[in-house]
Structure formats: structure tokens, C-alpha cells
Design a protein around this motif. Structure first.
Motif, mmCIF file in Angstrom:
data_model
loop_
_atom_site.group_PDB
_atom_site.id
_atom_site.type_symbol
_atom_site.label_atom_id
_atom_site.label_comp_id
_atom_site.label_asym_id
_atom_site.label_seq_id
_atom_site.Cartn_x
_atom_site.Cartn_y
_atom_site.Cartn_z
ATOM 1 N N LYS A 148 -90.564 -20.338 13.561
ATOM 2 C CA LYS A 148 -91.529 -20.856 12.600
ATOM 3 C C LYS A 148 -91.742 -22.360 12.790
ATOM 4 O O LYS A 148 -92.776 -22.905 12.405
ATOM 5 N N ASN A 149 -90.760 -23.021 13.385
ATOM 6 C CA ASN A 149 -90.845 -24.470 13.605
ATOM 7 C C ASN A 149 -91.255 -24.834 15.025
ATOM 8 O O ASN A 149 -91.158 -25.991 15.438
ATOM 9 N N GLY A 150 -91.664 -23.833 15.785
ATOM 10 C CA GLY A 150 -92.074 -24.092 17.158
ATOM 11 C C GLY A 150 -91.201 -23.372 18.174
ATOM 12 O O GLY A 150 -90.237 -22.683 17.818
ATOM 13 N N LEU A 151 -91.526 -23.538 19.437
ATOM 14 C CA LEU A 151 -90.798 -22.870 20.511
ATOM 15 C C LEU A 151 -89.396 -23.459 20.672
ATOM 16 O O LEU A 151 -89.226 -24.665 20.765
ATOM 17 N N VAL A 152 -88.385 -22.582 20.698
ATOM 18 C CA VAL A 152 -87.002 -23.012 20.912
ATOM 19 C C VAL A 152 -86.634 -22.707 22.368
ATOM 20 O O VAL A 152 -86.689 -21.545 22.787
ATOM 21 N N PRO A 153 -86.277 -23.706 23.169
ATOM 22 C CA PRO A 153 -85.967 -23.491 24.587
ATOM 23 C C PRO A 153 -84.785 -22.533 24.768
ATOM 24 O O PRO A 153 -83.809 -22.602 24.017
ATOM 25 N N PRO A 154 -84.850 -21.631 25.748
ATOM 26 C CA PRO A 154 -83.751 -20.687 26.004
ATOM 27 C C PRO A 154 -82.419 -21.381 26.255
ATOM 28 O O PRO A 154 -81.369 -20.885 25.845
ATOM 29 N N ASN A 155 -82.462 -22.571 26.918
ATOM 30 C CA ASN A 155 -81.199 -23.253 27.219
ATOM 31 C C ASN A 155 -80.540 -23.836 25.973
ATOM 32 O O ASN A 155 -79.418 -24.334 26.032
ATOM 33 N N LYS A 156 -81.238 -23.765 24.833
ATOM 34 C CA LYS A 156 -80.655 -24.232 23.581
ATOM 35 C C LYS A 156 -79.980 -23.099 22.819
ATOM 36 O O LYS A 156 -78.897 -23.272 22.257
ATOM 37 N N PHE A 157 -80.599 -21.907 22.809
ATOM 38 C CA PHE A 157 -80.032 -20.831 21.997
ATOM 39 C C PHE A 157 -79.250 -19.774 22.781
ATOM 40 O O PHE A 157 -78.362 -19.138 22.224
ATOM 41 N N ILE A 158 -79.540 -19.605 24.071
ATOM 42 C CA ILE A 158 -78.814 -18.591 24.842
ATOM 43 C C ILE A 158 -77.322 -18.917 24.974
ATOM 44 O O ILE A 158 -76.469 -18.058 24.750
ATOM 45 N N PRO A 159 -76.942 -20.173 25.335
ATOM 46 C CA PRO A 159 -75.500 -20.488 25.410
ATOM 47 C C PRO A 159 -74.777 -20.258 24.093
ATOM 48 O O PRO A 159 -73.647 -19.776 24.070
ATOM 49 N N LEU A 160 -75.431 -20.578 22.975
ATOM 50 C CA LEU A 160 -74.820 -20.363 21.667
ATOM 51 C C LEU A 160 -74.693 -18.872 21.380
ATOM 52 O O LEU A 160 -73.677 -18.422 20.844
#
Length: 357
Positions: A148-160
Motif C-alpha cells: 500500500k506504501n509502494g513497491l518493496v524491493p525483494p532484497n528487503k523482504f526476502i532475507p527477512l
């Protein structure tokens, strides 16, 4: 320095709190902590067997890191988990920067799970192209998070997601979405190999291969049309179940691609021991093709892989000169912005028919 200090110690899943009321300076404080660590790590004799334990320590200082006992223990606990990440017998001070990092992780974790319920994830597909005839021979499914706040890069959420095991739930969604898209495309006359990225935690699950095969059977898809992309890190996970899963997948003619080759824990033994069908050369090495060392490396990898009956795919191709070099060394396939960026399913379909028309 006469400030109250709260130490949160953890060893073997047991946590203890130590309050130090007076210490002259940080040097003395570190000395105290070191003595505590040394004492705890002293071997204990149990039934004539020496037992050694280690501890991790988080440090919070009053009033800088908290003015109440609850705040101090909470912040010492945050610091302690950071110390655990550093390895055995480590300590870590609480800082506002660290606290913000933890709060951001907590918030992102919550948003990730909610995003799955709210259908915010979407798969994009990047073509894999035959170098010999320039035809699209497959696609790689890549996840995108349109929050909802925009595109979240995969390298930000995939490692988590990998760290907190949400990758297992997210991975199931990716597999289902990719298989369903394959069926939709086939009905429209597009029959391409579907490559799906699989995390180390997924493939190290005991029943991973069994459940995946069950899904493929449900969709009535030819096994040879499914390719799983894994990374070298996978070989450091639960080897017993990982090996079993790879063998079961190989039996069904599901192909395995080793992604980002050369960037992690590269070992030629992986190529010999494990059932790998495709070798993907990372973009960083392709970018270095024009240097003597870079060209030798690329040519050696291609020849070695093909000698082991593996198909070689070069990633991140952005220039015609790179493609011409790959033709020269007889690389099999490539993907990258030179041909196409990752596309939505509908856009990929339009590109496919435009090329073959």
C-alpha cells in the motif's frame, strides 16, 4: 561512572538478568562481562563427562537505555539477540539505532504476512532466451510486493522471510501461482519451461519434493516443464533431507538450476555430487567478460559445465557485445534487460506472440 547496568544473559535457551550498580568505566564493565563469560564457559563434569556451555549478553544502561526496569530488560533483551547473531560468547550494547532496526523488522514482518492475505504479491516473468536461435525457451518467476506504501524491493523482504520462516508460506504461494500461470499460458498456446526460485529452507523440508510433485500432478503438468532455481547456500542446510528431495525431483525429470554460481560458497564438488541440470552464471562475472581474467573464467565455466552435461545460462545481459561474446564461447541461454526486463504475465504473453508472429 556510577550508573545501573542491566545485563541479559542467555545460554541454552535459559535467560538470566544481572544488575551491576557501580563500575568506573566501560573498560571495567567489559572486564566484568568477560569474567562472567569465562566462568560460565568453564567445563562442568557431569557423570565424568565434561560439559561446556556458552552465553550471549545484551547490555542496557540506566537511564540512557531505559528509566524503568521493564524498559531496561526489554532493551537488554534486544541487544542480547543481536549478540547471538555475532556468534558464541559475544556481547552487544543496546543502541537507539539497534532498537529502530528491531522495530522496523517487527513492522515489516507483520506487513509481510498481511500482504499475503491482501493479495499484494505478484509474480513477474523474465524470459530465458536460446543463444543459438534467439527464441524464448523459458521464463523465471520473480516475486514482487506491491504494498500500500509502494513497491518493496525483494532484497528487503526476502532475507527477512527466510530468517523468520515466512518463506515457507510465501514459497508455497509462489509455487501455486507459477504452476497456475503455466496452465493458463498453455491453454493460450504458450508452452515454456517455468523456473521457480526455491529457498534453502524450503528444499530442506522433509516432504518438500513429495508435496511439490503432488501439486504438479494436480495441475497435470509435464515434469520436464518445471525447473527449480536454488543457490549454493542450499548445500549448507539440512543435507539429509536436501539430498533426498533432490533425488526424488531428479527421478521425476524436474530440472534443477544452480543460481548465482560463483558468488557464494562455490565448490566444484557441488557440480559433481548433486543432480544439477543448469548452471546460471551471475551477472557480476558476465560484466567482467571484456577483461582477460573475466573471459577466461567465463569460458572455463561454460566448458566445464557442458562437459558435465549441464546447460549454461548467463544472467544480466544488457549489451549486444556481451551476447556476442556468449555466442563465441557457446553459452546455451541468457536472460537480462538486453532482451527483456521481468514482465507481468499479460505483457510476457504479448511479447511472446509478437516475436513468433
Amino acid at each position: 561512572m556510577s550508573k545501573i547496568l542491566c545485563l541479559n544473559l542467555c545460554y541454552h535457551s535459559n535467560e538470566f538478568v544481572i544488575i551491576i550498580r557501580d563500575y568506573k568505566n566501560y573498560s571495567e564493565l567489559i572486564s566484568i562481562i568477560s569474567r562472567v563469560h569465562k566462568y560460565i564457559s568453564t567445563p562442568w563434569l557431569v557423570h565424568n563427562n565434561p560439559i561446556s556451555i556458552n552465553c550471549s549478553t545484551g547490555i542496557a544502561i540506566y537511564p540512557k537505555d531505559g528509566k524503568t526496569s521493564i524498559q531496561l530488560m526489554k532493551n537488554a533483551d534486544i541487544a542480547m539477540y543481536e549478540a547471538k547473531k555475532l556468534g558464541r560468547n559475544q556481547y552487544h550494547f543496546f543502541t537507539e539505532k539497534l532498537n529502530k532496526k528491531v522495530q522496523d523488522i517487527i513492522s515489516l514482518t507483520k506487513d509481510m504476512t498481511e500482504a499475503l492475505k491482501d493479495n499484494e504479491y505478484e509474480l513477474y516473468y523474465q524470459p530465458k532466451v536460446s543463444i543459438k536461435n534467439s527464441k524464448i525457451c523459458g521464463v523465471e518467476a520473480l516475486i514482487r510486493w506491491n504494498s500500500k506504501n509502494g513497491l518493496v524491493p525483494p532484497n528487503k523482504f526476502i532475507p527477512l522471510a527466510e530468517e523468520n520462516n515466512f518463506i515457507l508460506q510465501l514459497g508455497d504461494w509462489i509455487v501455486d501461482e507459477a504452476l497456475n500461470q503455466y496452465i493458463l499460458w498453455k491453454k493460450n498456446g504458450i508452452d515454456l519451461v517455468m523456473s521457480i526460485n526455491i529457498s534453502a529452507k524450503q528444499i530442506s523440508q522433509k516432504n518438500f519434493a513429495k508435496e511439490l510433485i503432488k501439486k504438479i500432478d494436480y495441475y497435470e503438468i509435464n515434469y520436464s516443464k518445471i525447473d527449480l532455481e536454488i543457490t549454493e547456500y542450499m548445500f549448507l542446510e539440512n543435507r539429509e533431507f536436501t539430498n533426498e528431495n533432490l533425488e526424488k525431483l531428479l527421478e521425476k525429470n524436474i530440472s534443477i538450476s544452480l543460481d548465482d554460481f560463483g558468488t557464494g560458497y562455490s565448490s566444484l564438488s557441488y557440480l559433481k555430487k548433486f543432480p544439477i541440470n543448469n548452471l546460471k552464471i551471475d551477472k557480476t562475472f558476465v560484466d567482467d567478460y571484456s577483461t582477460k581474467e573475466g573471459s577466461i573464467f567465463l569460458e572455463t565455466i561454460v566448458k566445464m559445465a557442458q562437459a558435465l552435461n549441464m546447460r549454461v545460462i548467463a544472467e544480466g545481459i544488457e549489451e549486444e557485445a556481451q551476447l556476442e561474446y556468449l555466442k563465441k564461447i557457446s553459452c546455451d541461454q541468457y536472460q537480462g534487460y538486453y532482451f527483456s526486463k521481468p514482465l507481468k504475465a499479460k505483457d510476457l504473453e504479448e511479447l511472446y506472440f509478437r516475436i513468433i508472429s
